[in-house]
Design an enzyme around this catalytic site. Structure first.
Site, PDB file in Angstrom:
ATOM      1  N   GLU A   9       0.820  -1.209   0.000  1.00 27.55           N
ATOM      2  CA  GLU A   9       0.000   0.000   0.000  1.00 27.55           C
ATOM      3  C   GLU A   9       0.853   1.259   0.000  1.00 27.55           C
ATOM      4  OE1 GLU A   9      -2.798  -2.080   3.396  1.00 27.55           O
ATOM      5  OE2 GLU A   9      -2.393   0.054   3.520  1.00 27.55           O
ATOM      6  N   CYS A  59       5.105  -5.431  16.231  1.00 24.06           N
ATOM      7  CA  CYS A  59       4.472  -4.472  17.149  1.00 24.06           C
ATOM      8  C   CYS A  59       3.015  -4.895  17.356  1.00 24.06           C
ATOM      9  CB  CYS A  59       4.547  -3.061  16.587  1.00 24.06           C
ATOM     10  SG  CYS A  59       6.239  -2.473  16.371  1.00 24.06           S
ATOM     11  N   GLU A  84       9.576  -2.428   7.878  1.00 28.12           N
ATOM     12  CA  GLU A  84      10.567  -1.707   8.678  1.00 28.12           C
ATOM     13  C   GLU A  84      11.719  -1.322   7.744  1.00 28.12           C
ATOM     14  OE1 GLU A  84      11.254  -0.231  11.607  1.00 28.12           O
ATOM     15  OE2 GLU A  84      13.233   0.065  10.719  1.00 28.12           O
ATOM     16  N   SER A 107       9.752   5.483  16.101  1.00 25.93           N
ATOM     17  CA  SER A 107       8.486   5.051  16.693  1.00 25.93           C
ATOM     18  C   SER A 107       8.756   4.682  18.135  1.00 25.93           C
ATOM     19  CB  SER A 107       7.941   3.837  15.932  1.00 25.93           C
ATOM     20  OG  SER A 107       7.634   4.226  14.618  1.00 25.93           O
ATOM     21  N   LEU A 108       8.374   5.570  19.036  1.00 31.60           N
ATOM     22  CA  LEU A 108       8.699   5.375  20.455  1.00 31.60           C
ATOM     23  C   LEU A 108       7.550   4.671  21.172  1.00 31.60           C
ATOM     24  CD1 LEU A 108      11.061   6.022  22.341  1.00 31.60           C
ATOM     25  CD2 LEU A 108       9.923   8.172  22.917  1.00 31.60           C
ATOM     26  N   ASN A 167      -5.210   4.692  15.041  1.00 29.97           N
ATOM     27  CA  ASN A 167      -6.239   4.265  14.095  1.00 29.97           C
ATOM     28  C   ASN A 167      -6.713   2.882  14.498  1.00 29.97           C
ATOM     29  OD1 ASN A 167      -6.985   5.928  11.866  1.00 29.97           O
ATOM     30  ND2 ASN A 167      -4.857   5.820  11.166  1.00 29.97           N
ATOM     31  N   CYS A 200      -1.826   1.956   8.521  1.00 30.97           N
ATOM     32  CA  CYS A 200      -0.830   1.002   8.060  1.00 30.97           C
ATOM     33  C   CYS A 200      -1.326  -0.430   7.869  1.00 30.97           C
ATOM     34  CB  CYS A 200       0.179   0.965   9.203  1.00 30.97           C
ATOM     35  SG  CYS A 200       1.818   1.042   8.712  1.00 30.97           S
TER      36      CYS A 200
HETATM   37  N1  SAH Z   1       8.418   0.173  10.824  1.00 35.16           N
HETATM   38  C1  SAH Z   1       8.562   1.593  10.810  1.00 35.16           C
HETATM   39  C2  SAH Z   1       7.710   2.303   9.773  1.00 35.16           C
HETATM   40  C3  SAH Z   1       6.344   1.808   9.479  1.00 35.16           C
HETATM   41  S1  SAH Z   1       5.082   2.035  10.693  1.00 35.16           S
HETATM   42  C4  SAH Z   1       8.322   2.147  12.188  1.00 35.16           C
HETATM   43  O1  SAH Z   1       8.046   1.372  13.105  1.00 35.16           O
HETATM   44  O2  SAH Z   1       8.463   3.345  12.389  1.00 35.16           O
HETATM   45  C5  SAH Z   1       4.726   3.749  10.648  1.00 35.16           C
HETATM   46  C6  SAH Z   1       4.157   4.281  11.949  1.00 35.16           C
HETATM   47  O3  SAH Z   1       2.764   3.955  12.097  1.00 35.16           O
HETATM   48  C7  SAH Z   1       4.848   3.718  13.168  1.00 35.16           C
HETATM   49  O4  SAH Z   1       5.073   4.739  14.087  1.00 35.16           O
HETATM   50  C8  SAH Z   1       3.813   2.737  13.675  1.00 35.16           C
HETATM   51  O5  SAH Z   1       4.040   2.431  15.008  1.00 35.16           O
HETATM   52  C9  SAH Z   1       2.533   3.476  13.400  1.00 35.16           C
HETATM   53  N2  SAH Z   1       1.305   2.687  13.415  1.00 35.16           N
HETATM   54  C10 SAH Z   1       1.144   1.366  13.209  1.00 35.16           C
HETATM   55  N3  SAH Z   1      -0.151   1.019  13.311  1.00 35.16           N
HETATM   56  C11 SAH Z   1      -0.835   2.155  13.588  1.00 35.16           C
HETATM   57  C12 SAH Z   1      -2.200   2.453  13.820  1.00 35.16           C
HETATM   58  N4  SAH Z   1      -3.144   1.509  13.761  1.00 35.16           N
HETATM   59  N5  SAH Z   1      -2.537   3.728  14.090  1.00 35.16           N
HETATM   60  C13 SAH Z   1      -1.589   4.699  14.127  1.00 35.16           C
HETATM   61  N6  SAH Z   1      -0.294   4.479  13.912  1.00 35.16           N
HETATM   62  C14 SAH Z   1       0.096   3.220  13.666  1.00 35.16           C
END
Ligand code: SAH
Length: 339
Positions: free
Chosen positions: A88, A112, A156, A210-211, A286, A329
């Protein structure tokens, strides 16, 4: 192989080895990245023999669009790759330009707990060309230039480091898409060795981390990667990063109801990142039908925001895009594949 997999130097080398001239590389990149043609026949100033050779080695095709969901300021694209996998990309229209969020892998191995993309393990890395083709295909649909790229879709990026860096160099190249490094952002869950490599590249590209939690206990529960690279080590390398690059980091913090949104968490976050040149982006979660996490309510998000602000942390609340069209995502792919 795709023509979009080649760096400028690689294309030049291929051309020199196949009876062409050095300047043909510039001409071809101009056709690809400025005129954005979709066939070799359109490259009218390049010799037929060379184009035929290129055509037999490198596909020029963009991606197959499986589905587009459109809202006023956001489009969500589901692409089918040549091998049948789905990925996507999301386009967001801002007042400062068009930004695209691209995927870097098919699936993700980071696991995650709150993330839809990680429910299925990684199937494979995307090639450099597949990342670039997401951008070109969306520009083609839009009929407009994309000015900002964030690598925050499925996957990632630092688990596909080499292809991602090569992609960044191509889209940043003055003869490529010429997207300014400061308009490119890579987001990682915190893979320390790659953050170190990235820091030493001396690119002006933005880094987002992403903390999502202010202490190891909670972060390890939400993000298994934290067990390998705990916060103390992560913060140490991030401090080095900001000092070496002089660039401001972004911390992403999704707001999960009753999990990481308490006032104590806010205060812990303040002491964790104090002194690091950074800002915090609070992201309303989300919700997705397959996972049981909930979004914090607005009152709680605002309280959290106020605590950070009062403690002189730079903080913003992310404007929401695509709530109506499953833009979180991995949601579109997940639905398509019935994962
Ligand atoms: N793997 C990388 C980049 C992809 S995820 C990373 O971890 O940063 C991009 C961002 O979207 C990350 O901060 C992730 O934690 C967040 N994310 C994942 N699912 C989500 C959701 N349902 N709502 C909001 N943010 C989300």
């Amino acid at each position: 192989m795709s023509i979009y997999d080649l760096s400028f130097e690689e294309l030049e080398e291929y051309i020199l080895n196949n009876g062409g001239k050095k300047y043909n590389a510039s001409q071809i990149w101009e056709w690809l990245y400025i005129h954005k043609v979709n066939s070799y026949e359109e490259m009218t100033n390049v010799k037929k023999e060379l184009l035929e050779k290129l055509n037999s080695c490198f596909s020029i095709a963009l991606l197959e669009v499986e589905k587009i969901e459109r809202d006023s300021d956001v489009n969500k694209y589901l692409f089918k790759l040549d091998d049948g996998n789905y990925i996507e990309a999301v386009l967001m229209k801002h007042d400062y330009g068009n930004s695209i969020c691209i995927s870097s892998q098919v699936g993700c191995n980071m696991g995650c707990k709150f993330c839809e993309s990680g429910r299925l393990k990684k199937r494979r890395d995307l090639t450099t060309g597949e990342m670039i083709r997401q951008i070109l295909q969306v520009e083609d649909d839009l009929g407009d230039r994309i000015s900002h790229v964030v690598v925050m879709g499925i996957g990632e990026p630092f688990d596909n480091y080499d292809n991602v860096i090569k992609m960044i160099k191509i889209i940043n190249h003055p003869k490529g898409l010429a997207i300014g490094a400061r308009h490119i952002t890579v987001s990682t869950c915190g893979i320390i060795p790659k953050i170190k490599e990235f820091m030493n590249l001396d690119l002006q590209v933005n880094l987002a981390i992403s903390l999502h939690a202010p202490n190891d206990e909670l972060r390890s529960k939400l993000m298994p990667i934290n067990k390998a690279y705990p916060l103390k080590d992560l913060m140490k390398v991030l401090k080095e990063y900001t000092e070496k690059t002089n660039r401001r980091l972004t911390f992403e913090y999704i707001m999960l109801k009753d999990i990481n949104d308490s006032e104590e968490c806010a205060l812990e976050l303040v002491s964790l990142i104090k002194g690091i040149n950074s800002y915090v982006n609070l992201i309303p979660y989300n919700e997705t039908e397959n996972l049981e996490f909930n979004r914090s309510n607005l009152v709680q998000i605002n309280k959290f925001y106020d605590i950070l602000k009062k403690n002189r942390i730079n903080v913003t609340i992310r404007r929401e895009f695509g709530g109506n069209i499953s833009a979180a995502c991995g949601q579109l792919r997940s639905r398509k594949e019935d994962l």
